[in-house]
Design an enzyme around this catalytic site. Sequence first.
Site, PDB file in Angstrom:
ATOM      1  N   GLU A  18      16.312  -3.563   3.002  1.00 43.83           N
ATOM      2  CA  GLU A  18      15.804  -4.459   1.969  1.00 43.83           C
ATOM      3  C   GLU A  18      16.889  -4.970   1.023  1.00 43.83           C
ATOM      4  O   GLU A  18      16.649  -5.918   0.280  1.00 43.83           O
ATOM      5  CB  GLU A  18      14.688  -3.756   1.184  1.00 43.83           C
ATOM      6  CG  GLU A  18      13.473  -3.452   2.044  1.00 43.83           C
ATOM      7  CD  GLU A  18      12.444  -2.580   1.356  1.00 43.83           C
ATOM      8  OE1 GLU A  18      11.302  -2.541   1.843  1.00 43.83           O
ATOM      9  OE2 GLU A  18      12.766  -1.922   0.344  1.00 43.83           O
ATOM     10  N   GLY A  58       2.473  -3.798   2.770  1.00 44.89           N
ATOM     11  CA  GLY A  58       1.334  -3.948   3.660  1.00 44.89           C
ATOM     12  C   GLY A  58       0.405  -5.023   3.130  1.00 44.89           C
ATOM     13  O   GLY A  58       0.102  -5.063   1.938  1.00 44.89           O
ATOM     14  N   ILE A 116       0.251   3.432   3.688  1.00 44.20           N
ATOM     15  CA  ILE A 116      -1.150   3.249   4.058  1.00 44.20           C
ATOM     16  C   ILE A 116      -1.236   2.783   5.510  1.00 44.20           C
ATOM     17  O   ILE A 116      -0.768   1.696   5.853  1.00 44.20           O
ATOM     18  CB  ILE A 116      -1.839   2.243   3.118  1.00 44.20           C
ATOM     19  CG1 ILE A 116      -1.672   2.678   1.650  1.00 44.20           C
ATOM     20  CG2 ILE A 116      -3.317   2.100   3.483  1.00 44.20           C
ATOM     21  CD1 ILE A 116      -2.234   4.046   1.334  1.00 44.20           C
ATOM     22  N   ASP A 122       3.224  -5.305   7.650  1.00 42.68           N
ATOM     23  CA  ASP A 122       2.136  -4.689   8.412  1.00 42.68           C
ATOM     24  C   ASP A 122       0.829  -4.987   7.698  1.00 42.68           C
ATOM     25  O   ASP A 122       0.817  -5.583   6.619  1.00 42.68           O
ATOM     26  CB  ASP A 122       2.351  -3.176   8.538  1.00 42.68           C
ATOM     27  CG  ASP A 122       2.407  -2.487   7.182  1.00 42.68           C
ATOM     28  OD1 ASP A 122       1.336  -2.158   6.650  1.00 42.68           O
ATOM     29  OD2 ASP A 122       3.516  -2.303   6.648  1.00 42.68           O
TER      30      ASP A 122
END
Length: 234
Positions: free
Chosen positions: A12, A78, A153, A198
Amino acid sequence: MPIAIIGAMEEEVNLLRNELSERKDTVIANYHFYEGLLNSVPVVILKSGIGKVNAAIGTTLLLDHFKPSSVINTGSAGGFRAGLKVGDVVVSTEVRHHDVDVTAFGYEYGQVPGMPAAYTADPKLIATAEAVIERMDAIRVVHGLIVTGDSFIHDTERSNLIKTNFPDVAAVEMEAAPIAQVCHQFDVPFVVTRSISDSADEEASLSFDEFLEIASINSAKMVMEVVRTLADSE
């Protein structure tokens, strides 16, 4: 004063760090900071490490030592909002903790006692991101609520719980809320830009591994444009 950029993982921050000129590396308490010029703009980049405590410690060191004018948190997340796809970028309107519950004492779900329930991103930084959006046709960018917790998650049960507590949530990740909380304490403006890696479901871990690079590149491109636009407006 420099603009601060925070990413949790090597993937990142790597692209942004490699774009720095006049680079200077500093290590404080095992946290890595990279100063330099990004498109001729003074910046300091922090690789915070993953999770809320790492993010809070790193951000505190960053603000105390380098005195940045503003903070941009970049990286992956996410996607929760319907229609979000891998590579899309979410710009925070506000940030909340999704794993804090002191409601028994009258606080909102997600609110740390003594702190606001939500941390609102800086209007100027949001406006700058909006200006950048108009120039980035290849990347889809949306605004919304980003929530933070110390869990990756990857199951429907936890996703549904987050959606129940935060119906307007756009994305979920693991660092933004403590970064925003520290910025609130230091009175330093912030914004979060997170690219979707995701869908926070049973396939999340496979999707994350496959698409982290795409998400990191898109988020870094967004940050570079925001930094350039901020400098041009001053």
